[in-house]
Write a protein that holds these residues in place. Sequence first.
Motif, PDB file in Angstrom:
ATOM      1  N   VAL A 125      63.528 -44.415  53.893  1.00  0.00           N
ATOM      2  CA  VAL A 125      64.315 -43.892  55.012  1.00  0.00           C
ATOM      3  C   VAL A 125      65.170 -42.743  54.498  1.00  0.00           C
ATOM      4  CG1 VAL A 125      66.123 -44.392  56.705  1.00  0.00           C
ATOM      5  CG2 VAL A 125      64.394 -46.119  56.181  1.00  0.00           C
ATOM      6  N   PHE A 126      65.182 -41.662  55.247  1.00  0.00           N
ATOM      7  CA  PHE A 126      66.052 -40.518  54.958  1.00  0.00           C
ATOM      8  C   PHE A 126      67.105 -40.449  56.046  1.00  0.00           C
ATOM      9  CE2 PHE A 126      67.070 -35.970  55.581  1.00  0.00           C
ATOM     10  CZ  PHE A 126      67.533 -35.653  54.307  1.00  0.00           C
ATOM     11  N   VAL A 127      68.375 -40.380  55.652  1.00  0.00           N
ATOM     12  CA  VAL A 127      69.477 -40.307  56.604  1.00  0.00           C
ATOM     13  C   VAL A 127      70.298 -39.069  56.268  1.00  0.00           C
ATOM     14  CG1 VAL A 127      71.530 -41.449  57.513  1.00  0.00           C
ATOM     15  CG2 VAL A 127      69.532 -42.812  56.882  1.00  0.00           C
ATOM     16  N   ALA A 128      70.311 -38.107  57.168  1.00  0.00           N
ATOM     17  CA  ALA A 128      71.053 -36.864  56.972  1.00  0.00           C
ATOM     18  C   ALA A 128      72.363 -36.954  57.735  1.00  0.00           C
ATOM     19  CB  ALA A 128      70.245 -35.666  57.447  1.00  0.00           C
ATOM     20  N   ALA A 135      67.310 -38.323  60.922  1.00  0.00           N
ATOM     21  CA  ALA A 135      66.651 -39.365  60.136  1.00  0.00           C
ATOM     22  C   ALA A 135      65.153 -39.147  60.074  1.00  0.00           C
ATOM     23  CB  ALA A 135      66.955 -40.747  60.720  1.00  0.00           C
ATOM     24  N   GLY A 136      64.565 -39.648  59.005  1.00  0.00           N
ATOM     25  CA  GLY A 136      63.124 -39.633  58.837  1.00  0.00           C
ATOM     26  C   GLY A 136      62.682 -40.953  58.252  1.00  0.00           C
ATOM     27  N   LEU A 137      61.445 -41.312  58.502  1.00  0.00           N
ATOM     28  CA  LEU A 137      60.931 -42.610  58.077  1.00  0.00           C
ATOM     29  C   LEU A 137      59.551 -42.461  57.451  1.00  0.00           C
ATOM     30  CD1 LEU A 137      61.182 -45.732  58.116  1.00  0.00           C
ATOM     31  CD2 LEU A 137      60.194 -45.673  60.421  1.00  0.00           C
ATOM     32  N   GLY A 140      54.040 -46.520  54.480  1.00  0.00           N
ATOM     33  CA  GLY A 140      52.797 -46.355  53.750  1.00  0.00           C
ATOM     34  C   GLY A 140      52.670 -44.987  53.115  1.00  0.00           C
ATOM     35  N   GLY A 141      53.805 -44.387  52.762  1.00  0.00           N
ATOM     36  CA  GLY A 141      53.787 -43.075  52.141  1.00  0.00           C
ATOM     37  C   GLY A 141      53.505 -41.943  53.099  1.00  0.00           C
ATOM     38  N   GLU A 142      53.540 -42.204  54.412  1.00  0.00           N
ATOM     39  CA  GLU A 142      53.316 -41.162  55.409  1.00  0.00           C
ATOM     40  C   GLU A 142      54.478 -41.126  56.387  1.00  0.00           C
ATOM     41  OE1 GLU A 142      49.607 -41.724  57.342  1.00  0.00           O
ATOM     42  OE2 GLU A 142      48.410 -41.473  55.514  1.00  0.00           O
ATOM     43  N   LEU A 143      54.752 -39.938  56.930  1.00  0.00           N
ATOM     44  CA  LEU A 143      55.794 -39.812  57.936  1.00  0.00           C
ATOM     45  C   LEU A 143      55.421 -40.609  59.180  1.00  0.00           C
ATOM     46  CD1 LEU A 143      56.641 -36.001  57.774  1.00  0.00           C
ATOM     47  CD2 LEU A 143      58.179 -37.888  57.148  1.00  0.00           C
ATOM     48  N   PHE A 144      56.385 -41.385  59.682  1.00  0.00           N
ATOM     49  CA  PHE A 144      56.193 -42.084  60.943  1.00  0.00           C
ATOM     50  C   PHE A 144      56.923 -41.301  62.026  1.00  0.00           C
ATOM     51  CE2 PHE A 144      57.584 -45.087  64.220  1.00  0.00           C
ATOM     52  CZ  PHE A 144      56.353 -45.600  64.610  1.00  0.00           C
ATOM     53  N   PRO A 152      62.217 -41.028  64.082  1.00  0.00           N
ATOM     54  CA  PRO A 152      63.129 -42.079  64.532  1.00  0.00           C
ATOM     55  C   PRO A 152      64.515 -41.500  64.847  1.00  0.00           C
ATOM     56  CG  PRO A 152      63.117 -42.022  62.139  1.00  0.00           C
ATOM     57  CD  PRO A 152      62.292 -40.847  62.608  1.00  0.00           C
ATOM     58  N   GLU A 153      65.062 -41.803  66.006  1.00  0.00           N
ATOM     59  CA  GLU A 153      66.408 -41.351  66.371  1.00  0.00           C
ATOM     60  C   GLU A 153      67.432 -42.416  65.948  1.00  0.00           C
ATOM     61  OE1 GLU A 153      67.687 -38.610  67.542  1.00  0.00           O
ATOM     62  OE2 GLU A 153      65.831 -37.488  67.819  1.00  0.00           O
TER      63      GLU A 153
END
Length: 317
Positions: A125-128, A135-137, A140-144, A152-153
């Motif tokens: 999870v990336f939280v800016a 945010a980014g998720l 399995g090693g791929e962007l969701f 994801p919001e």
Amino acid sequence: MAAIGIDVGGTSIRAGVVDGTGDVLDTARTGTPRDETALEEAIAGVVADLRSRHEVAAVGLAVAGFVGSDRTSVMFAPHLPWRTATVAEHMSARLGLPVTLEHDANAATFAEYRFGAARGASVGVFVALGTGIGAGLLLGGELFRGAHGVAPELGHLCLVPGGRQCPCGKSGCWERYCSGTALAATAIELLATRPEHSTVLAREAAGDPGAVTGRRVAGAARDGDPLARRAMAELARWLGEGLALVADVYDPEVVVIGGGVSASAPLFLDDARETYLRAVTGGKHRPHARIRTAQLGDEAAIVGAATLAAESGRGVV
């Protein structure tokens, strides 16, 4: 071959030539016009500037807004003029290069996954933390990106029912308690009841309430101001609570904290980790996510957009 990544922000357009190892070889920058035609002209201008010095294979645009699931259109961007716009098609025809779109937080997430603090993670999870929360998720090693491209919001998860009003129309959203904007709001609330705890911020707020920004509160906290440190402790608390909620759903192996607020991580990240460990379900009986600060700074979206564009052209992503 290198690609160009462009972070299309509400006030500025920042572009960079990025090679296959994630290094930014050259940059260009201009202001963000409010008109759609002028905006696309400005993007074409920075691309032409960089192509005059470098050979590139593709262009990636990182956009703060809802990007269609096919990554060719912008459905909505609050600070940009695009509305249900087929941006990739327009810009590709204009530039004579393949153009790929990505949400700016997703682009930054991918950059940290490929070259930075989330390298090699399967679930991350990336939280800016900035004005709000981006945010980014990774799954399995791929962007969701979700079924429609808008996930994801995380910043609009409701952490405090009936809490602070959010511009999204809801109340109690995570980003209202854990962001640069939230840091300032917390400091102003504390000043209303305990002005004697910060003579510096109280004096500045009396002269101009707008002077109490998240950046200013963070600076005061670094200088040891008691009220600013209390505000920072509140941010740490809500960061930990929110990350525990996210971990209950996704069980990430790594959480990367980026955005402008992350520059003050030494003031809040350890406390946030402690809150997370206490709040996550079954915390004493499960492995925990590594919570780390981002490594690529404000170039992450540029690097990610360029890399995604290059790999999309090769059929990788």
